[in-house]
Design an enzyme around this catalytic site. Sequence first.
Site, PDB file in Angstrom:
ATOM      1  N   CYS A 247       0.896  -1.172   0.000  1.00  0.00           N
ATOM      2  CA  CYS A 247       0.000   0.000   0.000  1.00  0.00           C
ATOM      3  C   CYS A 247       0.927   1.212   0.000  1.00  0.00           C
ATOM      4  O   CYS A 247       1.093   1.882   1.019  1.00  0.00           O
ATOM      5  CB  CYS A 247      -0.923  -0.005   1.206  1.00  0.00           C
ATOM      6  SG  CYS A 247      -2.090  -1.379   1.246  1.00  0.00           S
ATOM      7  N   ALA A 249       1.555   4.302  -1.738  1.00  0.00           N
ATOM      8  CA  ALA A 249       1.435   5.760  -1.854  1.00  0.00           C
ATOM      9  C   ALA A 249       1.312   6.410  -0.479  1.00  0.00           C
ATOM     10  O   ALA A 249       0.706   5.828   0.429  1.00  0.00           O
ATOM     11  CB  ALA A 249       0.222   6.111  -2.710  1.00  0.00           C
ATOM     12  N   CYS A 368      -0.890   3.319  11.338  1.00  0.00           N
ATOM     13  CA  CYS A 368      -0.672   4.494  12.184  1.00  0.00           C
ATOM     14  C   CYS A 368      -1.890   4.660  13.090  1.00  0.00           C
ATOM     15  O   CYS A 368      -2.391   5.754  13.297  1.00  0.00           O
ATOM     16  CB  CYS A 368      -0.406   5.752  11.359  1.00  0.00           C
ATOM     17  SG  CYS A 368      -1.660   6.119  10.125  1.00  0.00           S
TER      18      CYS A 368
END
Length: 431
Positions: A247, A249, A368
């Site tokens: 993933c 980008a 995150c």
Amino acid sequence: MSHAPPAAPLPRLLAVRLLVKILRRGLPFDQALLHEHASPFVHELLYGVLRHYFSLSERVSRHLRKPLRAKDFDIFCLLLTGVLQIHHMRTPAHAAVNESVGVVRRIGKPWAVKLINAVLRAVACDRREPEGIEARFDHPGWLIEHVRTQYPQHWREMLSANLTRAPLCLRVNTTKTTRDAALDTLQRDGIAAVLGAVPSCIVLEQPRPSAQITGLASGEISVQDQGAQLAALLLDPCSGMRVLDACAAPGNKTSHLLEHAPGISLTSVDQSEMRLQRIDEECARLGLPCPSIINAPLEELAWWDGQAFDAVLLDVPCSGTGTLRRHPDIKVLARADELESNHQRQTHLLDAAWRTLKPGGKLLYSTCSMLQRENEDIVRAKSARADAVVLGLPQIGASGLTHVKTGSGAQLITTPQGPDAMFYALLGKRA
């Protein structure tokens, strides 16, 4: 005959308009500011209101005789900025009142002048602390409950740290220079900085605009939180390996993998074509070979040629609750019911990435987020498979960063000068 461009709105008026977009229309911060020329003062107002939204709202509501109408939400936002100035920006009450009244007249609601005067003057004289749990901790109740339950030893520290400004961290491009050399250059140029906890990291003592940071334009350094800088270190691929950034980008971790392990064969996949374009730009700036870039949904696997990867980095989309210092709008926009849909998509992404991993290979799962439903729950289910084994993360312990060990990985704990609250788990695929 040429016409002069329209005058820019007053900073406080622009801040109010942007707050309406974020708080009422639900636009994320970055989208709300797209195409806007917002000054540092406007940013300060926006970040301040979003960081302290719950306590500011309670202070305003105490002194409203009745709730404002929906069509007057701009007046409510203006009151929030006024209370922020009084309580957090050390603006004298009379100045905050006068400035807010000036904005009311620009908005075209003269009836609100008396209201603004009365509420802000009352707030300035009211010494009571916020009372509700959301107002006391400046987080939504559902998030407070999750954090308090999952981190009984750290929850107050985590919530408090979310109200601070995040430190500006730099990542040194070790293909061009060394960390010590980069630090010396910064200090010679009068930029106070210290070595970070992660081997590639330098932390500035005072944040500053990126244009003023030595070495950024020349590709010797990048801006990246030191928690995120752990990803390349934890996956730790070697030259010659086939590596997937699943993933990818906008590419911060992609470029770090290329810096950390020159000679890897890297494939970067993401479904956002616009954000993938930044990978080319970053690799050119840093002087790195561009990876194979594929614009496709990871989970559909139509992009995959069937050749398995030696190592996979899977940094999945998530709630972003580990980055609330940088993105305080998440606190007021995120909803508890989104966790389940996030969980389902993250599970699908991990299943797809796992299929591309060769036996004997390793996969680093990261978010995150500081929420167990997006982290430990995902990895625990995968690690129960017969072909999966949980691998250790000694680098996190060696870094000295505050963290909590989970059954399958490690959760970084945000502290005022510490990292974002990243979660990491490293899985090996049995041969």
